[in-house]
Design a protein around this motif. Structure first.
Motif, PDB file in Angstrom:
ATOM      1  N   ALA A   1      -0.389   3.470   7.047  1.00 63.00           N
ATOM      2  CA  ALA A   1       1.576   3.642   6.390  1.00 63.00           C
ATOM      3  C   ALA A   1       2.159   4.039   7.616  1.00 63.00           C
ATOM      4  CB  ALA A   1       1.445   4.290   5.335  1.00 63.00           C
ATOM      5  N   ILE A   2       0.978   5.013   8.465  1.00 60.69           N
ATOM      6  CA  ILE A   2       2.007   5.850  10.019  1.00 60.69           C
ATOM      7  C   ILE A   2       2.355   4.664  11.177  1.00 60.69           C
ATOM      8  CG2 ILE A   2       1.920   7.740  12.162  1.00 60.69           C
ATOM      9  CD1 ILE A   2       0.112   8.253   9.480  1.00 60.69           C
ATOM     10  N   ASP A   3       4.227   4.714  11.443  1.00 62.07           N
ATOM     11  CA  ASP A   3       3.907   3.974  12.414  1.00 62.07           C
ATOM     12  C   ASP A   3       4.088   3.605  13.466  1.00 62.07           C
ATOM     13  OD1 ASP A   3       6.483   2.389  10.894  1.00 62.07           O
ATOM     14  OD2 ASP A   3       7.570   3.528  12.142  1.00 62.07           O
ATOM     15  N   GLY A   4       3.304   3.070  14.146  1.00 60.51           N
ATOM     16  CA  GLY A   4       2.055   2.703  15.274  1.00 60.51           C
ATOM     17  C   GLY A   4       1.023   2.724  15.490  1.00 60.51           C
ATOM     18  N   VAL A   5       0.296   3.393  14.268  1.00 57.77           N
ATOM     19  CA  VAL A   5      -1.589   3.326  14.209  1.00 57.77           C
ATOM     20  C   VAL A   5      -1.701   2.393  14.041  1.00 57.77           C
ATOM     21  CG1 VAL A   5      -2.976   4.462  12.411  1.00 57.77           C
ATOM     22  CG2 VAL A   5      -0.743   6.205  12.916  1.00 57.77           C
ATOM     23  N   LYS A   6      -3.205   1.888  15.283  1.00 61.06           N
ATOM     24  CA  LYS A   6      -3.773   0.745  14.670  1.00 61.06           C
ATOM     25  C   LYS A   6      -4.782   1.419  14.657  1.00 61.06           C
ATOM     26  CE  LYS A   6      -5.379  -2.549  17.708  1.00 61.06           C
ATOM     27  NZ  LYS A   6      -5.505  -3.528  18.599  1.00 61.06           N
ATOM     28  N   ILE A   7      -5.862   1.128  13.939  1.00 63.31           N
ATOM     29  CA  ILE A   7      -7.063   1.205  13.248  1.00 63.31           C
ATOM     30  C   ILE A   7      -7.772   0.532  14.301  1.00 63.31           C
ATOM     31  CG2 ILE A   7      -8.645   1.510  11.865  1.00 63.31           C
ATOM     32  CD1 ILE A   7      -6.411   1.935   9.496  1.00 63.31           C
TER      33      ILE A   7
END
Ligand code: PLP
Length: 405
Positions: free
Chosen positions: A318-324
């Motif tokens: 849900a955090i902007d800009g996070v890529k797993i």
């Protein structure tokens, strides 16, 4: 009830009851090394305060007691992974196990023109010893490609198998991405072309139930320190017929039956691969760590960790800009991620200041990082003693850090 039980598990780990930088410690670096329950620490203390002695051939009480405890630990570990005691060799850890097999098995069985299939997900320790073997034998290393979700390309793997394939080296669980590889199927496919299989179980042993016979692995290795045991001790399992046919790796005491000025004869398994005074205390403490996992129950451990991983994945997404990195369906305990425009190390430092320990960098998987065209990731990795409350605090700390950056 669940909360009480979880609290109880956490209270068994004295190191977790502390503050760092004035904040309660949240330890999410379990894939690097897990913390140790008090019973493991007590086993170490007991050994050095009550019966420290060198093992085997002892004529006195302490030596016999130490030998008994050491061999009992081997028996417990052998039972735990479904092996016989002859097949369970104490080594320093996974790295030593790979080097042992690459030398003692590889030097006899790998020749010019042979192919060694190594998965693209491997830790350097399950890659470099095979590269060294290829260099000295003239064999070829072939990499099994990794798909976008961090799973291995199984179709490509099957196409790479041929009569030239002599060995498959693959991890059971990826330390960088958390992918659980379908090793049973891969072992079976490799056996069809006559290849042997080395499984790096360093990240599997703390999370999954392991039965080496059911997997039909030729070799299976793990480190004690990732599974609630101490550093400097680990296990190399090998099928008895393979271990018997191998030459010793190290020479010295214990691995010999008889020594003359003009030569020596080799000791029986498992002593053949345990030259010199072993890490006696470490082996006993690893037995205690396995007893801890048996008492909690590996299915329960896996369930707790799966819940934590699912919860953390949902929250961080849900955090902007996070890529797993690593989104395969079958995963264990590892959340690897990057935030757009943020250097992982900077994030690691700001999280540490808030009491949260994660790992940043290439996780000893530089080729895999290269495959994704990144230098490294941030990695949060969970163990049985972690909680959802800690994940909530981690997410808050992450949001605060991102505001500062
Ligand atoms: N293989 C994997 C998948 C690992 O995660 C690690 C350690 O991080 C290793 C091998 C090496 O283990 P050790 O350093 O204990 O020998």
């Amino acid at each position: 009830m669940e909360a009480i039980q979880k609290k109880h598990i956490k209270t068994q780990f004295p190191i977790l009851d502390q503050e760092v930088h004035g904040k309660a410690l949240i330890y999410f670096d379990n894939a690097a090394t897990s913390q140790k329950p008090k019973r493991v620490i007590d086993a170490i203390t007991r050994y050095y305060t009550e019966y420290n002695s060198n093992i085997h051939r002892g004529a006195h009480y302490l030596a016999n007691k130490a030998t008994e405890e050491y061999e009992q630990a081997r028996e417990r570990i052998a039972n735990y992974i479904g092996a016989s005691t002859q097949e369970v060799n104490f080594v320093r850890g996974t790295t030593e196990a790979v080097n042992l097999v690459a030398n003692a098995w590889g030097n006899l069985n790998i020749h010019e023109g042979d192919e060694i299939l190594v998965s693209g997900l491997e830790h350097h320790s399950n890659m470099v010893p095979w590269q060294m073997l290829a260099e000295r034998s003239g064999a070829k290393i072939i990499i099994i490609p990794v798909l976008e979700d961090g799973s291995l390309d199984q179709a490509a793997f099957k196409n790479l198998l041929s009569a030239q394939t002599k060995l498959l080296a693959v991890n059971h669980v990826s330390n960088a991405l958390g992918t659980i590889n379908p090793v049973k199927e891969m072992i079976s496919a490799a056996h069809e072309v006559g290849a042997k299989v080395f499984i790096d179980g360093a990240q599997a042993i703390p999370h999954l139930s392991i039965d080496v016979k059911d997997l039909d692995a030729d070799f299976y290795a793990f480190s004690g320190h990732k599974a609630y045991g101490p550093t400097g001790i680990g296990i190399l399992y090998g099928k008895e017929e393979l271990l018997l046919a191998m030459k010793p790796y190290h020479g010295g005491g214990e691995m010999i039956k008889e020594v003359r000025y003009d030569g020596f004869t080799v000791n029986a398994l498992p002593y053949k691969f345990e030259a010199g005074t072993p890490n006696i205390c470490g082996a006993i403490a690893l037995g205690e760590a396995i007893a801890f996992m048996e008492d909690v129950g590996i299915d329960k451990i896996a369930q707790i960790e799966a819940d934590l991983l699912a919860y953390a994945t949902e929250k961080i997404s849900a955090i902007d800009g996070v890529k797993i990195y690593g989104t395969a369906a079958d995963k264990a305990s590892v959340l690897s991620f990057l935030v757009e425009g943020v250097h992982p190390f900077d994030l690691g430092i700001l999280l540490d200041k808030q009491g949260v320990a994660i790992r940043t960098g290439h996780h000893c998987c530089q080729p895999l990082m290269g495959h994704f065209d990144i230098e490294g990731t941030c990695r949060a990795s969970f163990a049985v003693y972690n909680t959802k409350e800690e994940i909530d605090l981690f997410i808050k700390a992450l949001e605060r850090a991102l505001m500062m950056l």
